[in-house]
Write a protein that holds these residues in place. Structure first.
Motif, PDB file in Angstrom:
ATOM      1  N   VAL A  37      82.841  71.481  27.481  1.00 47.44           N
ATOM      2  CA  VAL A  37      83.355  71.784  26.146  1.00 47.44           C
ATOM      3  C   VAL A  37      84.637  71.009  25.871  1.00 47.44           C
ATOM      4  CG1 VAL A  37      84.308  73.628  24.700  1.00 47.44           C
ATOM      5  CG2 VAL A  37      82.240  74.037  26.031  1.00 47.44           C
ATOM      6  N   LEU A  38      85.512  70.915  26.857  1.00 50.71           N
ATOM      7  CA  LEU A  38      86.754  70.154  26.702  1.00 50.71           C
ATOM      8  C   LEU A  38      86.468  68.695  26.369  1.00 50.71           C
ATOM      9  CD1 LEU A  38      89.894  70.037  27.027  1.00 50.71           C
ATOM     10  CD2 LEU A  38      89.457  69.384  29.397  1.00 50.71           C
ATOM     11  N   PHE A  39      85.507  68.097  27.043  1.00 47.94           N
ATOM     12  CA  PHE A  39      85.174  66.694  26.793  1.00 47.94           C
ATOM     13  C   PHE A  39      84.580  66.501  25.395  1.00 47.94           C
ATOM     14  CE2 PHE A  39      85.004  63.991  30.837  1.00 47.94           C
ATOM     15  CZ  PHE A  39      86.179  64.544  31.294  1.00 47.94           C
ATOM     16  N   VAL A  40      83.676  67.374  24.978  1.00 48.57           N
ATOM     17  CA  VAL A  40      83.074  67.239  23.650  1.00 48.57           C
ATOM     18  C   VAL A  40      84.135  67.421  22.571  1.00 48.57           C
ATOM     19  CG1 VAL A  40      81.401  68.214  22.031  1.00 48.57           C
ATOM     20  CG2 VAL A  40      80.766  67.885  24.416  1.00 48.57           C
ATOM     21  N   VAL A  41      84.964  68.446  22.701  1.00 47.57           N
ATOM     22  CA  VAL A  41      86.016  68.688  21.715  1.00 47.57           C
ATOM     23  C   VAL A  41      87.036  67.546  21.726  1.00 47.57           C
ATOM     24  CG1 VAL A  41      87.918  70.241  21.104  1.00 47.57           C
ATOM     25  CG2 VAL A  41      85.691  71.181  21.699  1.00 47.57           C
ATOM     26  N   SER A  42      87.346  67.023  22.898  1.00 50.92           N
ATOM     27  CA  SER A  42      88.259  65.875  22.980  1.00 50.92           C
ATOM     28  C   SER A  42      87.680  64.671  22.247  1.00 50.92           C
ATOM     29  CB  SER A  42      88.525  65.500  24.436  1.00 50.92           C
ATOM     30  OG  SER A  42      89.168  66.539  25.108  1.00 50.92           O
ATOM     31  N   GLY A  43      86.381  64.447  22.393  1.00 54.08           N
ATOM     32  CA  GLY A  43      85.735  63.356  21.675  1.00 54.08           C
ATOM     33  C   GLY A  43      85.839  63.518  20.173  1.00 54.08           C
ATOM     34  N   VAL A  44      85.670  64.746  19.695  1.00 53.61           N
ATOM     35  CA  VAL A  44      85.794  65.017  18.256  1.00 53.61           C
ATOM     36  C   VAL A  44      87.229  64.771  17.794  1.00 53.61           C
ATOM     37  CG1 VAL A  44      85.709  66.833  16.499  1.00 53.61           C
ATOM     38  CG2 VAL A  44      83.863  66.641  18.178  1.00 53.61           C
ATOM     39  N   ILE A  45      88.185  65.324  18.516  1.00 53.53           N
ATOM     40  CA  ILE A  45      89.592  65.190  18.120  1.00 53.53           C
ATOM     41  C   ILE A  45      90.032  63.728  18.156  1.00 53.53           C
ATOM     42  CG2 ILE A  45      91.964  65.758  18.799  1.00 53.53           C
ATOM     43  CD1 ILE A  45      90.863  68.520  19.690  1.00 53.53           C
ATOM     44  N   LEU A  46      89.684  63.016  19.222  1.00 50.06           N
ATOM     45  CA  LEU A  46      90.064  61.605  19.313  1.00 50.06           C
ATOM     46  C   LEU A  46      89.410  60.761  18.229  1.00 50.06           C
ATOM     47  CD1 LEU A  46      89.996  61.142  23.193  1.00 50.06           C
ATOM     48  CD2 LEU A  46      92.013  61.253  21.707  1.00 50.06           C
ATOM     49  N   THR A  47      88.218  61.138  17.796  1.00 53.64           N
ATOM     50  CA  THR A  47      87.557  60.430  16.703  1.00 53.64           C
ATOM     51  C   THR A  47      88.268  60.695  15.384  1.00 53.64           C
ATOM     52  OG1 THR A  47      85.438  60.563  17.824  1.00 53.64           O
ATOM     53  CG2 THR A  47      85.383  60.141  15.459  1.00 53.64           C
ATOM     54  N   VAL A  48      88.596  61.943  15.136  1.00 54.11           N
ATOM     55  CA  VAL A  48      89.235  62.311  13.870  1.00 54.11           C
ATOM     56  C   VAL A  48      90.604  61.652  13.715  1.00 54.11           C
ATOM     57  CG1 VAL A  48      90.196  64.261  12.567  1.00 54.11           C
ATOM     58  CG2 VAL A  48      87.935  64.447  13.604  1.00 54.11           C
ATOM     59  N   ILE A  49      91.354  61.535  14.806  1.00 58.91           N
ATOM     60  CA  ILE A  49      92.680  60.912  14.698  1.00 58.91           C
ATOM     61  C   ILE A  49      92.604  59.389  14.807  1.00 58.91           C
ATOM     62  CG2 ILE A  49      93.915  62.952  15.491  1.00 58.91           C
ATOM     63  CD1 ILE A  49      94.267  61.622  18.209  1.00 58.91           C
ATOM     64  N   GLY A  50      91.397  58.836  14.982  1.00 55.07           N
ATOM     65  CA  GLY A  50      91.209  57.395  14.945  1.00 55.07           C
ATOM     66  C   GLY A  50      91.387  56.661  16.257  1.00 55.07           C
ATOM     67  N   VAL A  51      91.379  57.363  17.376  1.00 58.71           N
ATOM     68  CA  VAL A  51      91.587  56.731  18.675  1.00 58.71           C
ATOM     69  C   VAL A  51      90.268  56.342  19.334  1.00 58.71           C
ATOM     70  CG1 VAL A  51      92.512  57.122  21.002  1.00 58.71           C
ATOM     71  CG2 VAL A  51      93.750  57.970  19.008  1.00 58.71           C
ATOM     72  N   TYR A  52      89.223  57.122  19.140  1.00 59.75           N
ATOM     73  CA  TYR A  52      87.989  56.906  19.897  1.00 59.75           C
ATOM     74  C   TYR A  52      87.144  55.758  19.354  1.00 59.75           C
ATOM     75  CZ  TYR A  52      84.766  58.390  23.504  1.00 59.75           C
ATOM     76  OH  TYR A  52      84.009  58.438  24.645  1.00 59.75           O
ATOM     77  N   LYS A  53      87.154  55.521  18.060  1.00 59.12           N
ATOM     78  CA  LYS A  53      86.356  54.435  17.469  1.00 59.12           C
ATOM     79  C   LYS A  53      86.719  53.074  18.062  1.00 59.12           C
ATOM     80  CE  LYS A  53      83.751  52.561  14.111  1.00 59.12           C
ATOM     81  NZ  LYS A  53      82.728  51.761  14.741  1.00 59.12           N
ATOM     82  N   PRO A  54      88.006  52.714  18.193  1.00 53.52           N
ATOM     83  CA  PRO A  54      88.319  51.434  18.847  1.00 53.52           C
ATOM     84  C   PRO A  54      87.850  51.378  20.303  1.00 53.52           C
ATOM     85  CG  PRO A  54      90.225  52.244  17.643  1.00 53.52           C
ATOM     86  CD  PRO A  54      89.195  53.324  17.610  1.00 53.52           C
TER      87      PRO A  54
END
Length: 122
Positions: A37-54
């Protein structure tokens, strides 16, 4: 040579994400389910703040295959659906974008249950 570099980037980023998970398993009392759950939620949060897409653009499958990538897919699907359908897209976008992965997990889980005899943990 370009493909080899792509494989190296995917291996390093995906391996780094897995190392974080292993460190959480060994150094905390968190259960596997909580880490999931931590990893999935981290993926969502990092995507929303614009870190995961790059990171996805850089590493490709090395960033989309781990559980954080599932969170990324959920967030991207929701954001795209909200832009297209408005607030109602928030309820359908994530599932629409991840339906193939969810269906595959259910199908392979069913096949596994039919082939192998489950054993209860003591």
């Amino acid at each position: 040579m370009n493909e080899f570099l792509m494989f190296i980037k995917a291996f390093v980023v995906g391996g780094g994400i897995c190392c974080i998970g292993q460190a959480l398993i060994q150094n905390t009392n968190m259960t596997s389910a909580r880490i999931l759950v931590l990893f999935v939620v981290s993926g969502v949060i990092l995507t929303v703040i614009g870190v995961y897409k790059p990171l996805v653009d850089f590493a490709g499958a090395g960033a989309t295959v781990p559980l954080t990538g599932f969170g990324y897919s959920l967030a991207m699907g929701t954001l795209e659906a909200v832009n297209k359908y408005g607030i109602f897209g928030a309820f359908t976008g994530g599932i629409t974008n991840t339906a193939a992965g969810i269906s595959a997990a259910v199908l392979f889980g069913l096949i596994n249950a039919l082939i192998f005899k489950p054993k209860a943990k003591p």
